[in-house]
Design a protein around this motif. Structure first.
Motif, PDB file in Angstrom:
ATOM      1  N   LEU A  87       0.823  -1.212   0.000  1.00  0.00           N
ATOM      2  CA  LEU A  87       0.000   0.000   0.000  1.00  0.00           C
ATOM      3  C   LEU A  87       0.855   1.259   0.000  1.00  0.00           C
ATOM      4  O   LEU A  87       0.452   2.280  -0.531  1.00  0.00           O
ATOM      5  CB  LEU A  87      -0.944   0.013   1.208  1.00  0.00           C
ATOM      6  CG  LEU A  87      -2.099  -0.955   1.110  1.00  0.00           C
ATOM      7  CD1 LEU A  87      -2.954  -0.901   2.366  1.00  0.00           C
ATOM      8  CD2 LEU A  87      -2.959  -0.650  -0.111  1.00  0.00           C
ATOM      9  N   THR A  88       2.041   1.206   0.582  1.00  0.00           N
ATOM     10  CA  THR A  88       2.958   2.339   0.551  1.00  0.00           C
ATOM     11  C   THR A  88       4.330   1.841   0.139  1.00  0.00           C
ATOM     12  O   THR A  88       4.809   0.825   0.639  1.00  0.00           O
ATOM     13  CB  THR A  88       3.047   3.013   1.941  1.00  0.00           C
ATOM     14  OG1 THR A  88       1.733   3.401   2.347  1.00  0.00           O
ATOM     15  CG2 THR A  88       3.928   4.252   1.894  1.00  0.00           C
ATOM     16  N   TYR A  89       4.937   2.543  -0.805  1.00  0.00           N
ATOM     17  CA  TYR A  89       6.281   2.188  -1.246  1.00  0.00           C
ATOM     18  C   TYR A  89       7.063   3.457  -1.528  1.00  0.00           C
ATOM     19  O   TYR A  89       6.507   4.554  -1.593  1.00  0.00           O
ATOM     20  CB  TYR A  89       6.243   1.265  -2.472  1.00  0.00           C
ATOM     21  CG  TYR A  89       5.598   1.849  -3.697  1.00  0.00           C
ATOM     22  CD1 TYR A  89       6.342   2.594  -4.618  1.00  0.00           C
ATOM     23  CD2 TYR A  89       4.247   1.654  -3.956  1.00  0.00           C
ATOM     24  CE1 TYR A  89       5.744   3.130  -5.746  1.00  0.00           C
ATOM     25  CE2 TYR A  89       3.650   2.179  -5.080  1.00  0.00           C
ATOM     26  CZ  TYR A  89       4.402   2.919  -5.971  1.00  0.00           C
ATOM     27  OH  TYR A  89       3.825   3.454  -7.085  1.00  0.00           O
ATOM     28  N   ALA A  90       8.379   3.313  -1.697  1.00  0.00           N
ATOM     29  CA  ALA A  90       9.254   4.449  -1.979  1.00  0.00           C
ATOM     30  C   ALA A  90       9.793   4.326  -3.403  1.00  0.00           C
ATOM     31  O   ALA A  90       9.921   3.233  -3.940  1.00  0.00           O
ATOM     32  CB  ALA A  90      10.403   4.478  -0.978  1.00  0.00           C
ATOM     33  N   VAL A  91      10.099   5.504  -4.014  1.00  0.00           N
ATOM     34  CA  VAL A  91      10.653   5.541  -5.364  1.00  0.00           C
ATOM     35  C   VAL A  91      12.030   6.200  -5.289  1.00  0.00           C
ATOM     36  O   VAL A  91      12.157   7.325  -4.805  1.00  0.00           O
ATOM     37  CB  VAL A  91       9.742   6.323  -6.332  1.00  0.00           C
ATOM     38  CG1 VAL A  91      10.347   6.348  -7.733  1.00  0.00           C
ATOM     39  CG2 VAL A  91       8.349   5.715  -6.367  1.00  0.00           C
ATOM     40  N   CYS A  92      13.047   5.498  -5.761  1.00  0.00           N
ATOM     41  CA  CYS A  92      14.424   5.979  -5.700  1.00  0.00           C
ATOM     42  C   CYS A  92      14.592   7.273  -6.507  1.00  0.00           C
ATOM     43  O   CYS A  92      14.145   7.352  -7.657  1.00  0.00           O
ATOM     44  CB  CYS A  92      15.376   4.914  -6.241  1.00  0.00           C
ATOM     45  SG  CYS A  92      17.111   5.431  -6.297  1.00  0.00           S
ATOM     46  N   PRO A  93      15.250   8.283  -5.934  1.00  0.00           N
ATOM     47  CA  PRO A  93      15.461   9.532  -6.661  1.00  0.00           C
ATOM     48  C   PRO A  93      16.488   9.398  -7.785  1.00  0.00           C
ATOM     49  O   PRO A  93      16.525  10.221  -8.692  1.00  0.00           O
ATOM     50  CB  PRO A  93      15.980  10.485  -5.575  1.00  0.00           C
ATOM     51  CG  PRO A  93      16.622   9.602  -4.574  1.00  0.00           C
ATOM     52  CD  PRO A  93      15.818   8.324  -4.586  1.00  0.00           C
ATOM     53  N   SER A  94      17.272   8.343  -7.766  1.00  0.00           N
ATOM     54  CA  SER A  94      18.317   8.175  -8.762  1.00  0.00           C
ATOM     55  C   SER A  94      17.876   7.333  -9.957  1.00  0.00           C
ATOM     56  O   SER A  94      18.045   7.733 -11.097  1.00  0.00           O
ATOM     57  CB  SER A  94      19.539   7.540  -8.104  1.00  0.00           C
ATOM     58  OG  SER A  94      20.577   7.387  -9.019  1.00  0.00           O
ATOM     59  N   CYS A  95      17.281   6.151  -9.689  1.00  0.00           N
ATOM     60  CA  CYS A  95      16.953   5.231 -10.793  1.00  0.00           C
ATOM     61  C   CYS A  95      15.452   4.942 -10.945  1.00  0.00           C
ATOM     62  O   CYS A  95      15.065   4.177 -11.810  1.00  0.00           O
ATOM     63  CB  CYS A  95      17.717   3.924 -10.622  1.00  0.00           C
ATOM     64  SG  CYS A  95      17.084   2.868  -9.297  1.00  0.00           S
ATOM     65  N   ARG A  96      14.604   5.519 -10.089  1.00  0.00           N
ATOM     66  CA  ARG A  96      13.132   5.365 -10.123  1.00  0.00           C
ATOM     67  C   ARG A  96      12.647   3.965  -9.746  1.00  0.00           C
ATOM     68  O   ARG A  96      11.512   3.593 -10.015  1.00  0.00           O
ATOM     69  CB  ARG A  96      12.566   5.778 -11.483  1.00  0.00           C
ATOM     70  CG  ARG A  96      12.810   7.213 -11.824  1.00  0.00           C
ATOM     71  CD  ARG A  96      11.989   7.672 -12.999  1.00  0.00           C
ATOM     72  NE  ARG A  96      12.323   7.083 -14.249  1.00  0.00           N
ATOM     73  CZ  ARG A  96      13.083   7.632 -15.184  1.00  0.00           C
ATOM     74  NH1 ARG A  96      13.610   8.808 -14.982  1.00  0.00           N
ATOM     75  NH2 ARG A  96      13.307   7.024 -16.307  1.00  0.00           N
ATOM     76  N   HIS A  97      13.503   3.171  -9.109  1.00  0.00           N
ATOM     77  CA  HIS A  97      13.123   1.838  -8.634  1.00  0.00           C
ATOM     78  C   HIS A  97      12.109   1.958  -7.499  1.00  0.00           C
ATOM     79  O   HIS A  97      12.265   2.793  -6.611  1.00  0.00           O
ATOM     80  CB  HIS A  97      14.387   1.118  -8.141  1.00  0.00           C
ATOM     81  CG  HIS A  97      14.127  -0.193  -7.474  1.00  0.00           C
ATOM     82  ND1 HIS A  97      13.617  -1.284  -8.148  1.00  0.00           N
ATOM     83  CD2 HIS A  97      14.311  -0.589  -6.186  1.00  0.00           C
ATOM     84  CE1 HIS A  97      13.506  -2.297  -7.302  1.00  0.00           C
ATOM     85  NE2 HIS A  97      13.915  -1.912  -6.113  1.00  0.00           N
ATOM     86  N   ARG A  98      11.059   1.134  -7.535  1.00  0.00           N
ATOM     87  CA  ARG A  98      10.082   1.080  -6.439  1.00  0.00           C
ATOM     88  C   ARG A  98      10.586   0.119  -5.385  1.00  0.00           C
ATOM     89  O   ARG A  98      11.002  -0.983  -5.726  1.00  0.00           O
ATOM     90  CB  ARG A  98       8.724   0.610  -6.943  1.00  0.00           C
ATOM     91  CG  ARG A  98       8.009   1.650  -7.754  1.00  0.00           C
ATOM     92  CD  ARG A  98       6.718   1.096  -8.274  1.00  0.00           C
ATOM     93  NE  ARG A  98       7.010   0.314  -9.482  1.00  0.00           N
ATOM     94  CZ  ARG A  98       6.144   0.082 -10.443  1.00  0.00           C
ATOM     95  NH1 ARG A  98       4.928   0.527 -10.351  1.00  0.00           N
ATOM     96  NH2 ARG A  98       6.473  -0.614 -11.491  1.00  0.00           N
TER      97      ARG A  98
END
Length: 125
Positions: A87-98
């Motif tokens: 339900l909640t995840y993070a997105v990398c500022p460098s490569c956009r990986h979830r």
């Protein structure tokens, strides 16, 4: 002697989408702005393809992202995607990986590109 041109155009800014819109972009991911083609259309570099997006759906910044974006999904959205995401995840500022994370972490290191960065809790989308 002639100066060599850069191999990649410098981004004119960075943009990410909000919750709703007629677009196929991932929420929380920042994309380089290629150009603003009119008052309402912004062209983004999405995986090396120019993608026009209505400016009303975008948050635009003029500096690269430095913190992890946090995205909260509604259960309905997860069903529509047909995939198993938390339900909640993070997105990398460098490569956009979830990436999934535990609790109230202040910093996170990307599992894919190993970039460490703080979490943007104040921008939870």
């Amino acid at each position: 002697s002639r100066e060599l041109a850069p191999t990649r155009l410098q981004a004119r800014g960075w943009a990410r989408v909000g919750k709703r819109g007629a677009h196929l972009l991932r929420r929380g991911a920042w994309y380089p702005v290629v150009r603003v083609s009119s008052s309402q259309i912004v062209v983004l570099d999405v995986n090396r393809r120019n993608v026009p997006v209505d400016r009303r759906f975008l948050e635009i910044r003029y500096h690269p992202p430095e913190r992890w974006s946090l995205v909260r999904c509604e259960p309905r959205e997860l069903q529509r995607l047909g995939r198993n995401f938390p339900l909640t995840y993070a997105v990398c500022p460098s490569c956009r990986h979830r990436q999934v994370f535990d609790g109230d972490v202040k910093d996170l290191t990307c599992d894919r590109c190993h970039h460490p960065a703080p979490m943007a809790w104040d921008e939870l989308s």
